[in-house]
Design a protein around this motif. Structure first.
Motif, PDB file in Angstrom:
ATOM      1  N   GLY A 172     -31.988  26.514 -39.716  1.00 26.16           N
ATOM      2  CA  GLY A 172     -32.852  27.436 -39.870  1.00 26.16           C
ATOM      3  C   GLY A 172     -32.507  28.409 -40.828  1.00 26.16           C
ATOM      4  O   GLY A 172     -33.923  28.653 -41.485  1.00 26.16           O
ATOM      5  N   GLY A 173     -31.708  28.809 -41.618  1.00 28.57           N
ATOM      6  CA  GLY A 173     -31.783  29.506 -42.905  1.00 28.57           C
ATOM      7  C   GLY A 173     -32.594  28.362 -44.124  1.00 28.57           C
ATOM      8  O   GLY A 173     -33.378  27.283 -43.710  1.00 28.57           O
ATOM      9  N   GLY A 174     -33.652  29.153 -45.291  1.00 29.99           N
ATOM     10  CA  GLY A 174     -33.644  29.435 -45.914  1.00 29.99           C
ATOM     11  C   GLY A 174     -34.870  30.188 -46.966  1.00 29.99           C
ATOM     12  O   GLY A 174     -33.559  31.488 -46.854  1.00 29.99           O
ATOM     13  N   LEU A 175     -35.081  29.610 -47.775  1.00 33.56           N
ATOM     14  CA  LEU A 175     -36.192  30.439 -48.777  1.00 33.56           C
ATOM     15  C   LEU A 175     -37.606  31.095 -47.935  1.00 33.56           C
ATOM     16  O   LEU A 175     -38.202  30.177 -48.017  1.00 33.56           O
ATOM     17  CB  LEU A 175     -35.882  30.011 -50.452  1.00 33.56           C
ATOM     18  CG  LEU A 175     -37.161  31.363 -51.049  1.00 33.56           C
ATOM     19  CD1 LEU A 175     -36.304  31.939 -51.705  1.00 33.56           C
ATOM     20  CD2 LEU A 175     -37.149  29.497 -52.281  1.00 33.56           C
ATOM     21  N   VAL A 176     -37.928  32.433 -48.120  1.00 29.86           N
ATOM     22  CA  VAL A 176     -39.344  32.855 -47.432  1.00 29.86           C
ATOM     23  C   VAL A 176     -39.306  33.970 -48.636  1.00 29.86           C
ATOM     24  O   VAL A 176     -38.763  34.355 -48.974  1.00 29.86           O
ATOM     25  CB  VAL A 176     -38.715  32.996 -46.026  1.00 29.86           C
ATOM     26  CG1 VAL A 176     -37.989  34.287 -45.749  1.00 29.86           C
ATOM     27  CG2 VAL A 176     -39.785  33.102 -45.094  1.00 29.86           C
ATOM     28  N   GLN A 177     -40.499  34.335 -48.547  1.00 30.67           N
ATOM     29  CA  GLN A 177     -40.937  35.254 -49.462  1.00 30.67           C
ATOM     30  C   GLN A 177     -40.889  36.449 -48.688  1.00 30.67           C
ATOM     31  O   GLN A 177     -41.057  36.337 -47.361  1.00 30.67           O
ATOM     32  CB  GLN A 177     -43.073  34.940 -49.538  1.00 30.67           C
ATOM     33  CG  GLN A 177     -42.689  34.108 -50.993  1.00 30.67           C
ATOM     34  CD  GLN A 177     -43.842  34.199 -51.047  1.00 30.67           C
ATOM     35  OE1 GLN A 177     -45.289  34.206 -50.346  1.00 30.67           O
ATOM     36  NE2 GLN A 177     -44.528  33.791 -52.537  1.00 30.67           N
ATOM     37  N   ALA A 178     -40.781  37.429 -48.983  1.00 36.94           N
ATOM     38  CA  ALA A 178     -40.763  39.293 -48.194  1.00 36.94           C
ATOM     39  C   ALA A 178     -42.348  39.457 -47.523  1.00 36.94           C
ATOM     40  O   ALA A 178     -43.110  38.903 -47.895  1.00 36.94           O
ATOM     41  CB  ALA A 178     -41.046  40.074 -49.139  1.00 36.94           C
ATOM     42  N   GLY A 179     -42.394  39.505 -46.355  1.00 35.79           N
ATOM     43  CA  GLY A 179     -42.693  39.580 -45.165  1.00 35.79           C
ATOM     44  C   GLY A 179     -43.287  38.563 -43.918  1.00 35.79           C
ATOM     45  O   GLY A 179     -43.516  38.346 -43.624  1.00 35.79           O
ATOM     46  N   GLY A 180     -41.966  37.405 -44.662  1.00 38.96           N
ATOM     47  CA  GLY A 180     -42.671  35.860 -43.665  1.00 38.96           C
ATOM     48  C   GLY A 180     -41.022  36.460 -43.008  1.00 38.96           C
ATOM     49  O   GLY A 180     -40.282  37.175 -42.282  1.00 38.96           O
ATOM     50  N   SER A 181     -40.989  34.877 -42.066  1.00 35.06           N
ATOM     51  CA  SER A 181     -40.317  35.257 -40.619  1.00 35.06           C
ATOM     52  C   SER A 181     -39.695  33.582 -40.677  1.00 35.06           C
ATOM     53  O   SER A 181     -39.948  32.517 -41.471  1.00 35.06           O
ATOM     54  CB  SER A 181     -41.208  34.857 -39.640  1.00 35.06           C
ATOM     55  OG  SER A 181     -41.428  36.198 -39.696  1.00 35.06           O
TER      56      SER A 181
END
Length: 118
Positions: free
Chosen positions: A8-17
């Motif tokens: 479930g890990g990955g790259l996400v923008q700040a504020g994301g889930s």
């Protein structure tokens, strides 16, 4: 031997889930306290959250309180970490761990990378 596999890990923008999952091989999973830890580059591994075997007790590190939620499904031998309002400082490798002995974690997964971009 108990195996723990995170996903479930990955790259996400700040504020994301993101929602991390940890699947356990042990049929006795439901008797373990389960925890999540993380390690950022150049830093020591730190505690994030833990949940008792029944789910009736949960504990969170101060930096994630109100943003992260730990849960478990004993029928699926899986523990989850729901991460909301992610911040760049949450970037780390996240590990799940299982405890059958009070005060220590006996089993560890291989980790999953979470990267939060600003």
């Amino acid at each position: 031997q108990v195996q723990l596999v995170e996903s479930g890990g990955g790259l996400v923008q700040a504020g994301g889930s993101l929602r991390l999952s940890c699947a356990a091989s042990a049929r006795t999973f439901s008797s373990y306290t389960m925890g999540w830890f993380r390690q950022a580059p150049g830093k020591e591994r730190e505690f994030v959250a833990a949940i008792s075997w029944s789910g009736g007790w949960r504990k969170y590190a101060d930096p994630v309180k109100g943003r992260f939620t730990i849960s478990r499904d004993n029928a699926k031998n899986t523990v989850y970490l729901q991460m909301n309002s992610l911040k760049p400082e949450d970037t780390a490798v996240y590990y799940c761990a299982g405890s059958i002995s009070p005060g220590k974690y006996d089993y560890w997964g291989q980790g999953t990378q979470v990267t939060v971009s600003s």
